[in-house]
Design a protein around this motif. Structure first.
Motif, mmCIF file in Angstrom:
data_model
loop_
_atom_site.group_PDB
_atom_site.id
_atom_site.type_symbol
_atom_site.label_atom_id
_atom_site.label_comp_id
_atom_site.label_asym_id
_atom_site.label_seq_id
_atom_site.Cartn_x
_atom_site.Cartn_y
_atom_site.Cartn_z
ATOM 1 N N GLU A 155 -4.141 -0.126 -17.311
ATOM 2 C CA GLU A 155 -3.946 -0.082 -15.870
ATOM 3 C C GLU A 155 -4.798 1.023 -15.262
ATOM 4 O O GLU A 155 -4.997 2.071 -15.876
ATOM 5 C CB GLU A 155 -2.475 0.158 -15.519
ATOM 6 C CG GLU A 155 -1.563 -0.990 -15.938
ATOM 7 C CD GLU A 155 -0.123 -0.787 -15.506
ATOM 8 O OE1 GLU A 155 0.622 -1.782 -15.425
ATOM 9 O OE2 GLU A 155 0.267 0.384 -15.246
ATOM 10 N N VAL A 156 -5.300 0.768 -14.054
ATOM 11 C CA VAL A 156 -6.129 1.746 -13.347
ATOM 12 C C VAL A 156 -5.649 1.815 -11.895
ATOM 13 O O VAL A 156 -5.519 0.779 -11.238
ATOM 14 C CB VAL A 156 -7.624 1.355 -13.375
ATOM 15 C CG1 VAL A 156 -8.453 2.394 -12.627
ATOM 16 C CG2 VAL A 156 -8.118 1.205 -14.812
ATOM 17 N N THR A 157 -5.404 3.025 -11.422
ATOM 18 C CA THR A 157 -5.068 3.215 -10.009
ATOM 19 C C THR A 157 -6.364 3.202 -9.212
ATOM 20 O O THR A 157 -7.251 4.025 -9.452
ATOM 21 C CB THR A 157 -4.319 4.535 -9.786
ATOM 22 O OG1 THR A 157 -3.105 4.512 -10.546
ATOM 23 C CG2 THR A 157 -3.984 4.731 -8.308
ATOM 24 N N ILE A 158 -6.468 2.266 -8.264
ATOM 25 C CA ILE A 158 -7.741 2.086 -7.563
ATOM 26 C C ILE A 158 -7.705 2.540 -6.108
ATOM 27 O O ILE A 158 -8.763 2.656 -5.481
ATOM 28 C CB ILE A 158 -8.213 0.613 -7.632
ATOM 29 C CG1 ILE A 158 -7.195 -0.324 -6.976
ATOM 30 C CG2 ILE A 158 -8.484 0.210 -9.075
ATOM 31 C CD1 ILE A 158 -7.685 -1.755 -6.826
ATOM 32 N N ALA A 159 -6.528 2.782 -5.554
ATOM 33 C CA ALA A 159 -6.472 3.173 -4.140
ATOM 34 C C ALA A 159 -5.082 3.675 -3.783
ATOM 35 O O ALA A 159 -4.111 3.465 -4.533
ATOM 36 C CB ALA A 159 -6.842 2.006 -3.231
ATOM 37 N N THR A 160 -5.008 4.322 -2.642
ATOM 38 C CA THR A 160 -3.723 4.697 -2.039
ATOM 39 C C THR A 160 -3.629 4.035 -0.673
ATOM 40 O O THR A 160 -4.550 4.161 0.147
ATOM 41 C CB THR A 160 -3.594 6.224 -1.885
ATOM 42 O OG1 THR A 160 -3.632 6.837 -3.177
ATOM 43 C CG2 THR A 160 -2.294 6.587 -1.176
ATOM 44 N N LEU A 161 -2.539 3.327 -0.454
ATOM 45 C CA LEU A 161 -2.250 2.749 0.858
ATOM 46 C C LEU A 161 -1.272 3.669 1.562
ATOM 47 O O LEU A 161 -0.189 3.950 1.041
ATOM 48 C CB LEU A 161 -1.646 1.350 0.715
ATOM 49 C CG LEU A 161 -1.185 0.684 2.021
ATOM 50 C CD1 LEU A 161 -2.388 0.343 2.901
ATOM 51 C CD2 LEU A 161 -0.360 -0.566 1.736
ATOM 52 N N SER A 162 -1.667 4.124 2.742
ATOM 53 C CA SER A 162 -0.808 4.988 3.556
ATOM 54 C C SER A 162 -0.461 4.247 4.834
ATOM 55 O O SER A 162 -1.348 3.838 5.581
ATOM 56 C CB SER A 162 -1.534 6.297 3.884
ATOM 57 O OG SER A 162 -0.776 7.088 4.786
ATOM 58 N N ILE A 163 0.829 4.064 5.078
ATOM 59 C CA ILE A 163 1.286 3.389 6.291
ATOM 60 C C ILE A 163 1.833 4.432 7.257
ATOM 61 O O ILE A 163 2.735 5.195 6.909
ATOM 62 C CB ILE A 163 2.345 2.325 5.962
ATOM 63 C CG1 ILE A 163 1.709 1.211 5.129
ATOM 64 C CG2 ILE A 163 2.969 1.758 7.235
ATOM 65 C CD1 ILE A 163 2.669 0.125 4.717
ATOM 66 N N GLN A 164 1.270 4.452 8.482
ATOM 67 C CA GLN A 164 1.653 5.465 9.462
ATOM 68 C C GLN A 164 2.588 4.957 10.555
ATOM 69 O O GLN A 164 3.392 5.715 11.078
ATOM 70 C CB GLN A 164 0.405 6.063 10.132
ATOM 71 C CG GLN A 164 -0.355 7.040 9.264
ATOM 72 C CD GLN A 164 -1.463 6.387 8.461
ATOM 73 O OE1 GLN A 164 -2.116 5.465 8.931
ATOM 74 N NE2 GLN A 164 -1.676 6.846 7.246
ATOM 75 N N ARG A 165 2.469 3.681 10.903
ATOM 76 C CA ARG A 165 3.322 3.188 11.994
ATOM 77 C C ARG A 165 3.605 1.694 11.813
ATOM 78 O O ARG A 165 2.873 0.989 11.121
ATOM 79 C CB ARG A 165 2.680 3.445 13.350
ATOM 80 C CG ARG A 165 1.447 2.631 13.657
ATOM 81 C CD ARG A 165 0.890 2.916 15.052
ATOM 82 N NE ARG A 165 -0.172 2.008 15.427
ATOM 83 C CZ ARG A 165 -1.449 2.160 15.077
ATOM 84 N NH1 ARG A 165 -1.808 3.208 14.354
ATOM 85 N NH2 ARG A 165 -2.356 1.272 15.459
ATOM 86 N N ALA A 166 4.678 1.255 12.474
ATOM 87 C CA ALA A 166 5.077 -0.147 12.438
ATOM 88 C C ALA A 166 5.392 -0.611 13.848
ATOM 89 O O ALA A 166 5.704 0.203 14.725
ATOM 90 C CB ALA A 166 6.290 -0.334 11.533
ATOM 91 N N GLU A 167 5.291 -1.918 14.066
ATOM 92 C CA GLU A 167 5.661 -2.481 15.359
ATOM 93 C C GLU A 167 6.086 -3.925 15.188
ATOM 94 O O GLU A 167 5.732 -4.586 14.202
ATOM 95 C CB GLU A 167 4.516 -2.375 16.359
ATOM 96 C CG GLU A 167 3.227 -3.049 15.957
ATOM 97 C CD GLU A 167 2.109 -2.811 16.971
ATOM 98 O OE1 GLU A 167 2.280 -3.224 18.132
ATOM 99 O OE2 GLU A 167 1.091 -2.201 16.597
ATOM 100 N N ALA A 168 6.853 -4.416 16.146
ATOM 101 C CA ALA A 168 7.352 -5.784 16.086
ATOM 102 C C ALA A 168 6.192 -6.769 16.040
ATOM 103 O O ALA A 168 5.180 -6.582 16.721
ATOM 104 C CB ALA A 168 8.243 -6.071 17.284
ATOM 105 N N GLN A 169 6.336 -7.833 15.253
ATOM 106 C CA GLN A 169 5.239 -8.788 15.119
ATOM 107 C C GLN A 169 5.035 -9.626 16.383
ATOM 108 O O GLN A 169 3.961 -10.200 16.572
ATOM 109 C CB GLN A 169 5.460 -9.697 13.928
ATOM 110 C CG GLN A 169 6.604 -10.681 14.049
ATOM 111 C CD GLN A 169 6.656 -11.651 12.883
ATOM 112 O OE1 GLN A 169 5.770 -11.705 12.027
ATOM 113 N NE2 GLN A 169 7.717 -12.440 12.819
#
Length: 357
Positions: A282-296
């Motif tokens: 296994e290789v870690t290839i990236a970091t996903l950072s979520i900053q905000r959410a909103e109604a679809q």
């Protein structure tokens, strides 16, 4: 000298028509539609619509969702595996979507063990990568036909209002791998947050590096927030996941590590119903950072089709028939809901600016 008559013009077009016909046949074969007892993506979406409380303008599956925005930052190891620009650009702004598996956009959050995450990654050279993952560790069936049979068996019998047990028994006899998935769905622990849910890409893809070397991989998003089980009180709240997400994001970004599992010789590349051993590299290839959410309803993810075959140079699809069936079915779903929206039939609530979204 070419004929200038209409008949001559038609003859000139015949080779082009033949090429198009062959291309269409190849697409249908790869997508699993030929030799599948008449199965088409339209059939699959018709069944999805009949399986619950489908609302016009919404996706035919995973209708309930939340948009999010964040960043995708690759690791130094990623560029060694693939020439994809997403693995060499320092950081990329992304949008995405969390979802539940029902086609009812108002279904309770605790109704299903399956949750989804989809991400759109657009790089500075104009390429695009759309990633679609779910919380299950393997897919329900090895073929589109098996998955369709499972969904059809789950439809209520008009005479009883409930699924016919004999139909499900026949499906399990014909597609025994489905029993493994149903056992997982029955016993899988459910987390108390989207922020601590692991999302898996159960289909295989081919990464090509700068030297032309190729590796088959499956990827997953692994949360840095520790797992905690959903409580009975949370399960009784129909929208606890979106409420929890907003509370957590108010305190700071949520992080996932994107990890690829590299196939070894003999691993099933075209069967997503079989997990690869945990001992694979296994290789870690990236970091996903979520900053905000909103109604679809008014969010940027609402009108996106997270087609898993939208891929950048350096990443290619495997021949997994489920993967190609997903792409075709997503297209049908997208076209149907966009038509409903354009006809003013959408069930989305009216936004503050007065538009029906």
């Amino acid at each position: 000298m070419p004929s200038s008559t209409p008949r001559g013009s038609m003859l000139l077009l015949l080779p082009i028509a033949l090429i198009l016909a062959v291309a269409a046949a190849l697409f249908a074969w790869v997508g699993g539609w030929l030799g599948g007892h008449g199965l088409t993506p339209q059939n699959m979406m018709d069944t999805a619509e009949a399986s619950g409380k489908q609302q016009p303008g919404f996706r035919r599956a995973h209708s309930k969702g939340i948009c999010f925005a964040g960043t995708f930052a690759p690791t130094a190891e990623a560029a060694k595996l693939s020439t994809a620009r997403a693995f060499s650009q320092p950081s990329i702004a992304v949008i995405g979507r969390f979802s539940a598996s029902s086609n009812n956009p108002y279904a309770p959050d605790g109704a299903s063990p399956v949750r989804g995450m989809a991400v759109q990654i657009k790089t500075d050279d104009g390429q695009e990568w759309r990633v679609a993952m779910n919380s299950f560790p393997f897919f329900a069936s090895s073929t589109p036909q098996g998955f369709q049979a499972l969904n059809e068996a789950g439809l209520p019998d008009p005479a009883t209002g409930k699924p016919d047990p004999s139909k499900m028994k026949a499906v399990l006899a014909a597609h025994p791998e489905i029993a493994t998935f149903l056992a997982w769905a029955k016993s899988a622990p459910r987390s108390d947050s989207l922020g601590n849910t692991r999302f898996n890409g159960v289909n295989a893809f081919r990464l090509t590096d700068a030297q032309g070397g190729q590796r088959m991989v499956r990827w997953s998003m692994r949360p840095r927030t520790p797992f905690a089980a959903m409580t009975a009180e949370q399960a009784a709240d129909p929208n606890f996941l979106s409420q929890d997400l907003n509370i957590r994001l108010a305190a700071g970004p949520l992080l996932w590590d994107m990890v690829v599992q590299i196939a070894a010789p003999g691993d099933p590349i075209t069967d997503p119903s079989k997990a690869w051993p945990d001992t694979r590299q296994e290789v870690t290839i990236a970091t996903l950072s979520i900053q905000r959410a909103e109604a679809q309803a008014d969010g940027p993810c609402r009108d996106l089709n997270f087609d898993p075959l939208i891929l950048p140079t350096g990443i290619a699809a495997s021949d997994d028939p489920i993967l190609h069936a997903r792409s075709a079915a997503y297209s049908v779903s997208f076209n149907r809901r966009e038509h409903e929206i354009s006809q003013g039939k959408s069930a989305y609530p009216t936004s503050q600016n007065g538009s029906a979204r």
